[in-house]
Design an enzyme around this catalytic site. Structure first.
Site, PDB file in Angstrom:
ATOM      1  N   GLU A   1     -97.377 -13.187 -19.879  1.00 41.46           N
ATOM      2  CA  GLU A   1     -97.331 -11.747 -19.578  1.00 41.46           C
ATOM      3  C   GLU A   1     -95.875 -11.403 -19.313  1.00 41.46           C
ATOM      4  O   GLU A   1     -95.274 -11.894 -18.361  1.00 41.46           O
ATOM      5  CB  GLU A   1     -98.192 -11.436 -18.354  1.00 41.46           C
TER       6      GLU A   1
ATOM      7  N   ASP B   1     -95.769  -3.721  -8.081  1.00 41.42           N
ATOM      8  CA  ASP B   1     -95.017  -4.960  -7.911  1.00 41.42           C
ATOM      9  C   ASP B   1     -94.489  -5.128  -6.493  1.00 41.42           C
ATOM     10  O   ASP B   1     -93.953  -4.194  -5.903  1.00 41.42           O
ATOM     11  CB  ASP B   1     -93.840  -5.005  -8.898  1.00 41.42           C
TER      12      ASP B   1
END
Length: 263
Positions: A46, A57
């Site tokens: 990924e 994130d």
């Protein structure tokens, strides 16, 4: 059948997907990192497109994205780098054969041009997309047909709070796999795995058509194996980026890191 579907057909359990940030630790690290991951046992990669305002994130991946942006990484440069990833010979001897998924956010993709992005990603050999801030409705009406036109799989995220009705809708729209976020927090946070297991059991009992990979908080052999009990595999991101932070020797760090997960 797509590369991702092919992978799950041949390997339905303990699928290891490793997240790395494009352009990190250096602008030209992308293909080196991908090759090191493939050579040391990752089943899927990924690849994160760095963005200045990433929603999901945690600090580690945000930090790597910040470095990548300072290094000058852009979607244009990334897609240029990926053009040769499937080629054997040259700098990367075997070529990348594992499935590759691009993970990013809509804003930079729309600035690049959505259809152009799908066309260039597909031409480079990318297999699927994860765009966490693309709403289901827009996917159905506007963007899904374009993604399908270029033969890309699209992966939606579900969380422990996602209703059964929505999960079933996502399962109907997704191709490739479903990304089960282990809890409603950012990447890299430690999780109480008994809670996570209950949630994964619930997903398993729903008998979804797509395989399920678990992400967020998977960082070592123990959490990887726990995730694999009730899902087809897991995604590791922050822990790998952290290892590269500590030792930017891509080959040595990747080999050592994956050995601790897989041995």
């Amino acid at each position: 059948m797509s590369n991702i579907q092919e992978l799950f057909k041949t390997k339905s359990s303990k699928v290891l997907n490793i997240y790395c940030t494009a352009g990190y630790p250096n602008l030209d690290s992308t293909l080196k990192v991908m090759e090191a991951l493939q050579n040391n046992g990752a089943d899927m990669i990924e690849l994160g497109i760095p963005y200045s305002d990433p929603l999901a994130d945690g600090p580690v991946i945000q930090g790597s994205g910040g470095v990548a942006l300072q290094n000058g990484m852009t979607i244009k440069i990334l897609l240029e780098q990926l053009k040769t990833m499937r080629n054997a010979g040259g700098n990367h001897s075997a070529g990348i054969t594992v499935p590759v998924v691009l993970m990013g956010y809509m804003n930079p993709v729309l600035q690049y041009g959505f259809e152009k992005f799908c066309a260039h990603a597909s031409a480079a050999g990318v297999d699927g997309l994860i765009l966490p801030d693309l709403p289901i409705r827009e996917f159905e009406t506007e963007y899904g047909p374009v993604i399908r036109q270029y033969g890309l799989d699209f992966i939606f995220l579900v969380t422990p709070e996602t209703s059964e009705e929505r999960i079933r809708k996502i399962d109907a729209l997704s191709t490739g796999f479903i990304y089960a976020v282990s809890s409603s927090s950012t990447t890299g946070k430690d999780k109480n795995f008994s809670d996570v297991e209950l949630y994964l059991q619930r997903l398993q009992q729903m008998e979804l058509k797509n395989p399920v990979l678990v992400g967020f908080g998977i960082k070592d052999k123990v959490t990887f194996q726990s995730a694999c009990k009730y899902a087809n595999g897991a995604i590791i991101g922050s822990a790998y980026i952290k290892a590269l932070n500590e030792n930017p020797d891509v080959e040595a760090t990747t080999k050592k890191f994956l050995e601790t997960i897989l041995k």
